[in-house]
Design a protein around this motif. Structure first.
Motif, PDB file in Angstrom:
ATOM      1  N   GLY A 143       0.381   7.546  22.896  1.00  0.00           N
ATOM      2  CA  GLY A 143       0.911   6.784  21.779  1.00  0.00           C
ATOM      3  C   GLY A 143       2.000   7.494  21.011  1.00  0.00           C
ATOM      4  O   GLY A 143       2.971   6.863  20.563  1.00  0.00           O
ATOM      5  N   LEU A 190       2.462  -0.907  13.020  1.00  0.00           N
ATOM      6  CA  LEU A 190       3.555  -0.806  13.993  1.00  0.00           C
ATOM      7  C   LEU A 190       3.345  -1.803  15.132  1.00  0.00           C
ATOM      8  O   LEU A 190       4.303  -2.456  15.574  1.00  0.00           O
ATOM      9  N   HIS A 243       1.680   4.756  14.194  1.00  0.00           N
ATOM     10  CA  HIS A 243       1.571   3.740  15.245  1.00  0.00           C
ATOM     11  C   HIS A 243       0.195   3.076  15.228  1.00  0.00           C
ATOM     12  O   HIS A 243      -0.421   2.848  16.263  1.00  0.00           O
ATOM     13  N   ASN A 250       8.113  10.948  15.515  1.00  0.00           N
ATOM     14  CA  ASN A 250       6.674  11.076  15.398  1.00  0.00           C
ATOM     15  C   ASN A 250       6.315  12.538  15.432  1.00  0.00           C
ATOM     16  O   ASN A 250       6.834  13.293  16.254  1.00  0.00           O
ATOM     17  N   TRP A 266      -1.847   4.105  24.548  1.00  0.00           N
ATOM     18  CA  TRP A 266      -1.392   2.739  24.792  1.00  0.00           C
ATOM     19  C   TRP A 266      -1.604   2.385  26.264  1.00  0.00           C
ATOM     20  O   TRP A 266      -1.396   3.225  27.146  1.00  0.00           O
ATOM     21  N   CYS A 277       5.577   5.821  20.536  1.00  0.00           N
ATOM     22  CA  CYS A 277       5.971   5.534  19.165  1.00  0.00           C
ATOM     23  C   CYS A 277       7.342   6.123  18.863  1.00  0.00           C
ATOM     24  O   CYS A 277       8.180   5.495  18.199  1.00  0.00           O
TER      25      CYS A 277
END
Length: 588
Positions: A489, A511, A507, A500, A416, A493
């Motif tokens: 991520g 999501l 994700h 996770n 991300w 998440c």
């Protein structure tokens, strides 16, 4: 590593945070090679205490106390009792459902608070992720009162089954005439199975957290099979988990799992031994010949051969040797403190290995050829292999957990990125925990230390094969990548949905869409590079770029060989990408 303070790169941290992304990755991966994540030793102690006293001793104490068995310290009188085997599995399911087992604590992105689970999954309007859009009555991405009632009822019914005394079983008495503890009542297991299926069709997060792909078949065996068949079916279940996990490690990905995994172990104090798993530290962090041997010798080869020996062995010496190998296998995984921290699962599998194969050996009538019907054996094998086969051929349809690709390195994953300050918009979301960096600050760390430590996990991703592809995508698509906040991520998440286990399906754009409905990012503020697992019959992986405000804006593929030939920090630039589709006017 310090006992209270983390181990960070030996550089000026404020200058470090201003460096370009690739330089930060180089510094962090070199540091990881020697120190792993650099978690304070105090955290490892917390996990060990929780594992030994809360999970292991707590579970055995409950199982023995509710089954008219001697106290838990009389190991010789309970270790091979079938009802203890059943109740320890129920205890594990309960803790996974509550959120006190796998994906718990700081190693899973939850420091303050350390628990997601019931704190989040029992709340109205929290994010719910359905596994398949085609399933009716599963529309929406928020939990309703129906979801909460089903979830809490599942916890209650599992607890009732776990604490209730055993009932008489004719098949058990015929096999073990002196047994007085009985078995868990099959009638008490029907409701947990039904509820787990219902919640699984509406909410894949809870189903995967409960490890439904493994424990649901076990509950089914407890319910419908006579005792001897139940034991043999248990052997087939654990055997297929091992063997498919071993098969999944063939290919190019798994070798890259071993070096960072070994480097993260606090029980290996020697830098030279950790560095020996890299080809030429500090210039070349690709896996060494030793790492390759560890991956495909004690790793994939042993994880197939030892289970086959346990399933087929007619000799005590071979069974004992294979059981020792598999118990050691699980203890080694625990010793590395993997970031998803599935330590309870590994302890359970170590115990089940001893219970099933030593307690009920093949030569006593518990071999797979002793099952009451060959058709039953064939049916069980087909059922147990269905999702692993489907998941390896079509990983987009099946989580890597039912596909039995644990630790394989071949995972759907994501990185991300946020423009400066945009990450704070995640706090608008109804979520499990604050951003990881904010948790560290709330824990008492200064902001620079908190940010530097948070970024360590981005280096962990780069040391795995798919990470080099994800960073290549970001370098090509985002000219401002060096000024962006970059997050792993999986960890991010975890702070959103409370769980996770390394599964990027938790994700993906579903999501992100749910996050966007509350966070309201502007185009370009929150951009994700996401990749699907490699199908077993292909040499490529499919990636996508997701803009939270716009949806998917690019799709493409890369060759896996290009990943494993490159260094984690991409000194030669991004690997080659094959762009198959791009949204007009967004990326240049």
């Amino acid at each position: 590593m310090g006992f209270i303070k983390p181990t960070l790169p030996d550089v000026d941290l404020e200058e470090f945070l201003q460096m370009p992304l690739r330089e930060r990755l180089r510094i962090m991966t070199l540091k990881w090679a020697d120190h792993g994540l650099g978690t304070p030793r105090m955290i490892h102690v917390i996990y060990i205490v929780k594992l030994v006293f809360f999970y292991a001793l707590g579970g055995v104490a409950i199982a023995t106390a509710t089954s008219h068995l001697p106290a838990f310290w009389h190991v010789s009188q309970w270790w091979n009792q079938p009802i203890v085997y059943q109740k320890v599995i129920l205890w594990t399911i309960l803790l996974e459902l509550i959120g006190l087992a796998g994906s718990w604590g700081p190693l899973a992105g939850k420091t303050k608070p350390m628990t997601g689970g019931i704190r989040f999954w029992a709340k109205l309007n929290t994010i719910r992720l359905r596994p398949w859009k085609a399933v009716p009555f599963t529309n929406g991405d928020r939990r309703t009162w129906f979801d909460i009632v089903v979830y809490l009822a599942l916890i209650v019914t599992v607890t009732i089954a776990m604490v209730s005394p055993g009932v008489h079983s004719d098949s058990l008495s015929a096999a073990l005439p002196g047994n007085t503890s009985g078995l868990v009542s099959p009638m008490l297991l029907i409701a947990p199975m039904v509820l787990l299926v219902v919640i699984g069709l509406r909410d894949k997060t809870i189903f995967l957290a409960a490890r439904g792909e493994q424990y649901l078949p076990a509950l089914l065996f407890f319910t419908v099979l006579p005792f001897a068949d139940m034991i043999i079916a248990g052997k087939l279940l654990i055997g297929t988990v091992w063997i498919w996990a071993g098969i999944s490690k063939f290919g190019m990905h798994f070798t890259n799992v071993i070096p960072p995994m070994v480097s993260n172990s606090p029980l290996i104090p020697f830098k030279w031994l950790k560095r020996a798993h890299y080809r030429n530290f500090p210039d070349d962090l690709r896996p060494s010949h030793l790492a390759t041997f560890m991956a495909h010798g004690p790793g994939s080869f042993v994880e197939i051969v030892a289970p086959l020996a346990l399933l087929l062995s007619p000799w005590p010496w071979l069974t004992i040797a294979a059981a020792v190998v598999m118990v050691s296998f699980h203890l080694f995984i625990i010793s590395t403190f993997p970031l998803a921290v599935p330590v309870e699962w590994n302890v359970l599998f170590a115990y089940i290995t001893i219970f099933l194969f030593i307690g009920f050996p093949n030569w006593d009538g518990y071999a797979i050829w002793d099952m009451s019907s060959p058709w039953l054996t064939a049916g069980l094998l087909i059922g147990l292999c269905f999702f692993p086969v489907l998941g390896n051929l079509r990983p987009d349809l099946v989580s890597f957990l039912p596909a039995m690709r644990q630790y394989a390195g071949n995972w759907a994953s994501a990185v991300w990125t946020f423009t400066p300050g945009a990450e704070q918009k995640l706090n608008r979301v109804t979520r499990c925990s604050p951003n990881t960096v904010d948790q560290y600050i709330n824990f008492g760390w200064d902001p620079v230390t908190a940010e530097a430590f948070t970024q360590q996990v981005t280096a962990w991703r780069a040391m795995h094969s798919q990470g080099r592809g994800l960073y290549s995508v970001l370098l090509k698509c985002l000219p401002d990548i060096d000024t962006r906040t970059v997050r792993e991520g999986e960890m991010s998440c975890n702070t959103i949905i409370g769980f996770n286990f390394g599964d990027g399906h938790l994700h993906n754009e579903d999501l992100i869409r749910a996050i966007q409905s509350e966070a309201q990012f502007e185009p370009g503020e929150f951009v994700i590079a996401w990749v699907e697992s490699q199908p077993i019959h292909k040499k490529t992986q499919e990636y996508k770029v997701i803009d939270a405000a716009l949806g998917v804006i690019e799709r493409g593929t890369w060759n896996v060989k290009d990943l494993v030939d490159e260094q984690p920090w991409l000194p030669n630039g991004p690997i080659p990408l094959n762009v198959t589709w791009q949204r007009a006017g967004v990326l240049h």
